[in-house]
Design an enzyme around this catalytic site. Structure first.
Site, PDB file in Angstrom:
ATOM      1  N   CYS A   1     -17.582  -1.799  -4.392  1.00 59.08           N
ATOM      2  CA  CYS A   1     -16.178  -1.865  -3.961  1.00 59.08           C
ATOM      3  C   CYS A   1     -15.312  -1.156  -4.989  1.00 59.08           C
ATOM      4  CB  CYS A   1     -15.725  -3.319  -3.805  1.00 59.08           C
ATOM      5  SG  CYS A   1     -13.949  -3.473  -3.538  1.00 59.08           S
TER       6      CYS A   1
ATOM      7  N   CYS B   1     -12.838  -3.445  -6.738  1.00 57.26           N
ATOM      8  CA  CYS B   1     -13.489  -4.302  -7.740  1.00 57.26           C
ATOM      9  C   CYS B   1     -13.792  -3.501  -9.004  1.00 57.26           C
ATOM     10  CB  CYS B   1     -14.758  -4.911  -7.162  1.00 57.26           C
ATOM     11  SG  CYS B   1     -14.473  -6.269  -6.003  1.00 57.26           S
TER      12      CYS B   1
ATOM     13  N   ASP C   1      -0.839   3.834  -5.962  1.00 56.67           N
ATOM     14  CA  ASP C   1      -1.791   4.406  -5.009  1.00 56.67           C
ATOM     15  C   ASP C   1      -2.104   5.839  -5.438  1.00 56.67           C
ATOM     16  OD1 ASP C   1      -2.534   3.700  -1.753  1.00 56.67           O
ATOM     17  OD2 ASP C   1      -2.777   5.768  -2.467  1.00 56.67           O
TER      18      ASP C   1
ATOM     19  N   ASN D   1      -3.256  -2.908   6.176  1.00 63.72           N
ATOM     20  CA  ASN D   1      -4.104  -2.379   7.237  1.00 63.72           C
ATOM     21  C   ASN D   1      -5.344  -3.252   7.315  1.00 63.72           C
ATOM     22  OD1 ASN D   1      -2.353  -0.168   7.671  1.00 63.72           O
ATOM     23  ND2 ASN D   1      -3.292   0.974   5.992  1.00 63.72           N
TER      24      ASN D   1
ATOM     25  N   THR E   1      -9.307   1.625   4.903  1.00 59.62           N
ATOM     26  CA  THR E   1     -10.415   2.437   4.387  1.00 59.62           C
ATOM     27  C   THR E   1     -11.118   1.774   3.211  1.00 59.62           C
ATOM     28  OG1 THR E   1      -8.946   3.688   2.926  1.00 59.62           O
ATOM     29  CG2 THR E   1      -9.344   4.599   5.128  1.00 59.62           C
TER      30      THR E   1
ATOM     31  N   HIS F   1     -11.284  -4.209   0.648  1.00 59.45           N
ATOM     32  CA  HIS F   1     -10.871  -5.224  -0.328  1.00 59.45           C
ATOM     33  C   HIS F   1      -9.392  -5.432  -0.033  1.00 59.45           C
ATOM     34  CE1 HIS F   1     -11.084  -6.838  -4.699  1.00 59.45           C
ATOM     35  NE2 HIS F   1      -9.833  -7.057  -4.286  1.00 59.45           N
TER      36      HIS F   1
ATOM     37  N   HIS G   1      -5.676  -5.557   0.400  1.00 58.79           N
ATOM     38  CA  HIS G   1      -4.626  -4.934  -0.412  1.00 58.79           C
ATOM     39  C   HIS G   1      -3.361  -4.773   0.405  1.00 58.79           C
ATOM     40  CE1 HIS G   1      -6.985  -1.720   1.502  1.00 58.79           C
ATOM     41  NE2 HIS G   1      -5.853  -1.033   1.595  1.00 58.79           N
TER      42      HIS G   1
HETATM   43  P1  DGP Z   1      -6.126   1.582   3.258  1.00 57.25           P
HETATM   44  O1  DGP Z   1      -6.225   2.881   4.009  1.00 57.25           O
HETATM   45  O2  DGP Z   1      -5.044   0.656   3.812  1.00 57.25           O
HETATM   46  O3  DGP Z   1      -7.462   0.909   3.109  1.00 57.25           O
HETATM   47  O4  DGP Z   1      -5.608   1.978   1.822  1.00 57.25           O
HETATM   48  C1  DGP Z   1      -6.452   2.317   0.757  1.00 57.25           C
HETATM   49  C2  DGP Z   1      -5.587   2.980  -0.269  1.00 57.25           C
HETATM   50  O5  DGP Z   1      -6.291   2.980  -1.483  1.00 57.25           O
HETATM   51  C3  DGP Z   1      -5.253   4.438   0.039  1.00 57.25           C
HETATM   52  O6  DGP Z   1      -3.833   4.587   0.196  1.00 57.25           O
HETATM   53  C4  DGP Z   1      -5.725   5.212  -1.156  1.00 57.25           C
HETATM   54  C5  DGP Z   1      -5.963   4.143  -2.193  1.00 57.25           C
HETATM   55  N1  DGP Z   1      -7.079   4.408  -3.072  1.00 57.25           N
HETATM   56  C6  DGP Z   1      -8.365   4.651  -2.697  1.00 57.25           C
HETATM   57  N2  DGP Z   1      -9.125   4.839  -3.779  1.00 57.25           N
HETATM   58  C7  DGP Z   1      -8.306   4.698  -4.854  1.00 57.25           C
HETATM   59  C8  DGP Z   1      -8.521   4.790  -6.261  1.00 57.25           C
HETATM   60  O7  DGP Z   1      -9.624   5.027  -6.767  1.00 57.25           O
HETATM   61  N3  DGP Z   1      -7.432   4.596  -7.075  1.00 57.25           N
HETATM   62  C9  DGP Z   1      -6.192   4.317  -6.549  1.00 57.25           C
HETATM   63  N4  DGP Z   1      -5.195   4.153  -7.426  1.00 57.25           N
HETATM   64  N5  DGP Z   1      -5.967   4.220  -5.232  1.00 57.25           N
HETATM   65  C10 DGP Z   1      -7.016   4.421  -4.397  1.00 57.25           C
END
Ligand code: DGP
Length: 111
Positions: free
Chosen positions: A3, A6, A29, A84, A92, A95, A97
């Site tokens: 994850c 995580c 993000d 989401n 996506t 976990h 959020h």
């Molecule tokens: P969702 O599509 O709702 O599952 O949003 C996942 C969000 O997580 C997406 O906007 C991009 C963000 N994200 C994915 N991987 C990483 C990462 O490694 N670091 C950070 N800071 N954000 C990430």
């Protein structure tokens, strides 16, 4: 641990942290969709809102009481909180959020 959030909590993947305590973490993000876009997550691995129960839902209240404080530190009072839940809804990372988006006019309904 497969994850990505995580791994961020564990410090294995760097993140731009905005807030952290024993039970939650907030960080920017990596793919911002607005001038202000950060995520708040529980440290406990909860896969999605569908996995919330009477036993673990308290952390969501803590997240929601913390969001205004982080937003205020970033100088915003108007923002959108997005969760989401499920792939068809755009989830996506599996976990739980909450996205906080601000700094531009946000259209409604969302896409
Ligand atoms: P969702 O599509 O709702 O599952 O949003 C996942 C969000 O997580 C997406 O906007 C991009 C963000 N994200 C994915 N991987 C990483 C990462 O490694 N670091 C950070 N800071 N954000 C990430």
């Amino acid at each position: 641990m497969d994850c990505i959030f995580c791994r961020i909590i564990a410090g294995e993947i760097p993140s731009a942290k905005l807030y952290e305590d024993d039970s939650i973490l907030a960080f920017k993000d990596v793919s911002p969709q607005a001038p202000v876009h950060f995520l708040v997550i529980p440290k406990e691995h909860i896969p999605s809102a569908n996995a919330l129960t009477a036993e673990n839902v308290g952390v969501v209240a803590h997240i929601f009481e913390t969001i205004p404080k982080i937003a205020a530190q970033l100088g915003v009072t108007d923002y959108r909180i997005v969760n989401n839940c499920g792939e068809a809804a755009g989830q996506t990372v599996h976990h739980l959020h909450f996205h906080i988006l601000a700094g531009r006019n946000l259209g409604w309904p969302p896409g």
